[in-house]
Design an enzyme around this catalytic site. Sequence first.
Site, PDB file in Angstrom:
ATOM      1  N   GLY A  12      46.213  49.604  91.970  1.00  0.00           N
ATOM      2  CA  GLY A  12      45.719  50.941  91.698  1.00  0.00           C
ATOM      3  C   GLY A  12      44.232  51.097  91.431  1.00  0.00           C
ATOM      4  O   GLY A  12      43.830  52.042  90.757  1.00  0.00           O
ATOM      5  N   ASN A  14      41.958  51.992  93.610  1.00  0.00           N
ATOM      6  CA  ASN A  14      41.591  53.256  94.254  1.00  0.00           C
ATOM      7  C   ASN A  14      42.146  54.440  93.473  1.00  0.00           C
ATOM      8  O   ASN A  14      41.463  55.443  93.284  1.00  0.00           O
ATOM      9  CB  ASN A  14      42.116  53.315  95.700  1.00  0.00           C
ATOM     10  CG  ASN A  14      41.099  52.829  96.696  1.00  0.00           C
ATOM     11  OD1 ASN A  14      39.963  53.268  96.695  1.00  0.00           O
ATOM     12  ND2 ASN A  14      41.517  51.914  97.546  1.00  0.00           N
ATOM     13  N   HIS A 104      42.986  53.129 105.087  1.00  0.00           N
ATOM     14  CA  HIS A 104      43.354  51.877 105.742  1.00  0.00           C
ATOM     15  C   HIS A 104      42.155  50.933 105.672  1.00  0.00           C
ATOM     16  O   HIS A 104      41.025  51.353 105.959  1.00  0.00           O
ATOM     17  CB  HIS A 104      43.758  52.118 107.197  1.00  0.00           C
ATOM     18  CG  HIS A 104      44.287  50.889 107.854  1.00  0.00           C
ATOM     19  ND1 HIS A 104      45.557  50.401 107.600  1.00  0.00           N
ATOM     20  CD2 HIS A 104      43.720  50.027 108.725  1.00  0.00           C
ATOM     21  CE1 HIS A 104      45.740  49.294 108.300  1.00  0.00           C
ATOM     22  NE2 HIS A 104      44.641  49.042 108.989  1.00  0.00           N
ATOM     23  N   GLU A 170      34.966  45.348 102.091  1.00  0.00           N
ATOM     24  CA  GLU A 170      35.684  46.564 102.477  1.00  0.00           C
ATOM     25  C   GLU A 170      36.053  47.379 101.244  1.00  0.00           C
ATOM     26  O   GLU A 170      35.950  48.598 101.232  1.00  0.00           O
ATOM     27  CB  GLU A 170      36.932  46.175 103.296  1.00  0.00           C
ATOM     28  CG  GLU A 170      37.673  47.359 103.895  1.00  0.00           C
ATOM     29  CD  GLU A 170      38.623  48.016 102.934  1.00  0.00           C
ATOM     30  OE1 GLU A 170      38.821  49.241 103.041  1.00  0.00           O
ATOM     31  OE2 GLU A 170      39.180  47.316 102.051  1.00  0.00           O
TER      32      GLU A 170
END
Length: 189
Positions: A12, A14, A104, A170
């Site tokens: 979690g 994000n 993604h 990323e």
Amino acid sequence: MTNVAIFVSGSGTNCENIIRYFKDSEKVNIRLVVSNKADAYALVRAQSLDVPTAVMTKNDFNDQEKMTDLMKAYDVDFIVLAGFLLIVPDFLIKTYERRMINIHPALLPKYGGKGMYGHHVHEAVKAAGEKETGMTVHYVSDVCDGGEIIAQFRTPLSPEDTPDDIAHKEHLLEMEHFPRVIEQIIDSL
């Protein structure tokens, strides 16, 4: 005010970042965090930030009445998938058409589809010798990772980067850009 539900399956980061970003927003209210895993650390993060949580098993997610009741109970207008690993059922996709987005960890359409999540993606990027990677935000459709692309952000890679290095680079993009993209989409509704 747009009421948002965040769907999660994992730790979690994000989810927490999104909750904090919209904490004092006059336009966006993070109304609910839903996980298919009772032990998802995202639930702890959400609860510590005073956001209600719900655990829905895979069967619950596919139960139209249960999911519809839950979304109505929290008056959910918009859904954000943030590390959510289940395939979203068609009834939710139709109900939230162009009001449900996913993140993604690659530059779709490369490295998308069933089984391509988390470390699997970063390992595939490394194995292919890519010179860059990135993140994609897209609308959720009935094709796994196949919805219309909303935004992409890129970062260069070096031949020395390991899958963990790729994941880190990323993830920095996600932390920086995902909440702002959510805000822009909701502003355009």
